[in-house]
Design a protein around this motif. Sequence first.
Motif, short mmCIF file in Angstrom:
data_model
loop_
_atom_site.label_atom_id
_atom_site.label_comp_id
_atom_site.label_asym_id
_atom_site.label_seq_id
_atom_site.Cartn_x
_atom_site.Cartn_y
_atom_site.Cartn_z
N ARG A 4 1.64 13.13 0.23
CA ARG A 4 0.42 12.34 0.05
C ARG A 4 0.27 11.90 -1.41
O ARG A 4 0.57 12.65 -2.34
CB ARG A 4 -0.79 13.18 0.45
CG ARG A 4 -1.85 12.42 1.23
CD ARG A 4 -2.76 13.40 1.98
NE ARG A 4 -3.34 14.39 1.09
CZ ARG A 4 -4.36 14.12 0.24
NH1 ARG A 4 -4.90 12.92 0.20
NH2 ARG A 4 -4.83 15.05 -0.55
N LEU A 30 -9.58 -0.70 -3.38
CA LEU A 30 -8.51 0.13 -2.81
C LEU A 30 -8.83 1.62 -2.88
O LEU A 30 -8.29 2.42 -2.12
CB LEU A 30 -7.20 -0.15 -3.56
CG LEU A 30 -6.67 -1.57 -3.31
CD1 LEU A 30 -5.64 -1.96 -4.36
CD2 LEU A 30 -6.07 -1.67 -1.91
N ALA A 151 -7.24 8.07 -4.53
CA ALA A 151 -7.45 8.10 -3.08
C ALA A 151 -8.82 8.69 -2.77
O ALA A 151 -9.21 9.71 -3.34
CB ALA A 151 -6.37 8.94 -2.43
N GLY A 155 -6.80 6.94 4.33
CA GLY A 155 -6.36 5.55 4.49
C GLY A 155 -5.93 4.90 3.19
O GLY A 155 -5.91 3.68 3.09
N ASP A 157 -3.91 3.15 0.47
CA ASP A 157 -2.71 2.32 0.55
C ASP A 157 -2.05 2.27 -0.83
O ASP A 157 -2.40 1.47 -1.69
CB ASP A 157 -3.11 0.91 1.02
CG ASP A 157 -1.89 0.04 1.26
OD1 ASP A 157 -0.79 0.43 0.81
OD2 ASP A 157 -2.06 -1.03 1.88
N ALA A 159 0.93 1.40 -1.78
CA ALA A 159 1.70 0.20 -2.10
C ALA A 159 0.77 -0.91 -2.58
O ALA A 159 1.05 -1.59 -3.58
CB ALA A 159 2.48 -0.25 -0.87
N ALA A 160 -0.36 -1.06 -1.90
CA ALA A 160 -1.30 -2.10 -2.30
C ALA A 160 -1.85 -1.81 -3.69
O ALA A 160 -2.07 -2.70 -4.51
CB ALA A 160 -2.44 -2.18 -1.29
#
Length: 381
Positions: A4, A30, A151, A155, A157, A159-160
């Motif tokens: 993670r 994000l 984070a 969910g 992301d 990569a984004a």
Amino acid sequence: MSERTAAVLGLFDTPGALLEAIPAVKARQLGRLEAYTPYPVHGLDGALGLRKSPLGGMVLVMGILGAITAFGFEYWISAVDYPIVTGGKAPGSWEAFIPIMFEVTVLFATFTAGLGMLLLLNKLPFFGHPVLASDAIKAITRDRFALSIEAEDDGFDAAAARAALAAAGATGIEALPAPDRGPFLTSDYILRVAGGIFTACVVAGLLMYGAVKLFPVLPPMSHIEDQPRLDAQKADPFFKDGFGMRMPVPGTVARGYLPLGVSSQDEAAALVNPLPTTPAVLAEGKRLFHIRCELCHGPLANGTPTLTAAYGAKPANLQSEQIRNYPDGKIFWVITMGKNAMPSHAADLTVDQRWAIVHYVRALQRAQNATDADVKAAEAR
Ligand code: HEC
């Protein structure tokens, strides 16, 4: 190590570049944005959208609480629990409370500011933070400026997040894995331990209080509590006037405080100096004269004070004809009772000390008024 990703970190070379990057990255929504810089950067809190710190409000509330606590405590002591007149003040005179109220206000406010900031708001200490384990941490503490997207849920992301930071101009990008174990020695933990200790103390205190209060009411201890006795400073119906404490029987003489038996300076003329004129007595008289008399009467006792003229009264010249002709008892009387502007020294000097000073005053007088006979006698020795 878990797969993670806890955060993605982007490095910037200047604070300007960091500030410029924030709005674009923020718009992508994000994750939680956090910035790490080697020194405070103006405008960063605004750009990140941080709320105004509630610390000022907390300090204000706790400061006021401190003032109220101190006032309540002092009022309770001086007006409720033990209302005794000191310094002529009525019980509960609030003016006298101000210094302590001020101190307690400052105490509550500073502790709130320090501990509130560190423990509650900054949640320090926090040793398990993923950024602390990053490769970039050294650069961040030196001369680079980092923006991290952290984070908030599963969910996230990564990569984004990387793409957003790259698009915003980050020069180095690093993904931070979530640490396998949670942070240790956190503020939460410390607060919980402190709370536990506090609770234990309160419980133990209440138990002890209860035990101490309860113990005497259980026989046979209660017999000690129940026996008839007079309590100091407590009302008691035993005496007609209702006072537990009694005045001494009229004529009582405290040990070592025999009354002089004379009631005026003239009557005191009859008192005889009980001390012999030994070197030890004279030395003691000299020592005490230096401490107690010299400042007003001068080192030669001629009324030239070592105090400045600011001392308004005119100390007597003990070398005057009149005082030289005083019997010892009249000088002793003045030391004991004081005279006009001269204070009584009864509380500062024992009876023997006063008589020793009288001997020394006599020596000073004789030294300043030596006769031929004195000089011959001294030569003969
Ligand atoms: C604070 C200053 C002060 C100190 C300390 C002080 N005196 Fe005096 N003394 C005075 C003054 C002022 C007078 C004059 C009082 C008057 O007659 O109005 C005086 C008067 C006297 C007199 C003359 C009293 C009389 O009957 O006329 C004697 C004796 C005397 N002092 C002895 C002493 C001795 C001994 C000491 C030390 C134990 C001492 N004093 C300490 C201020 C002082």
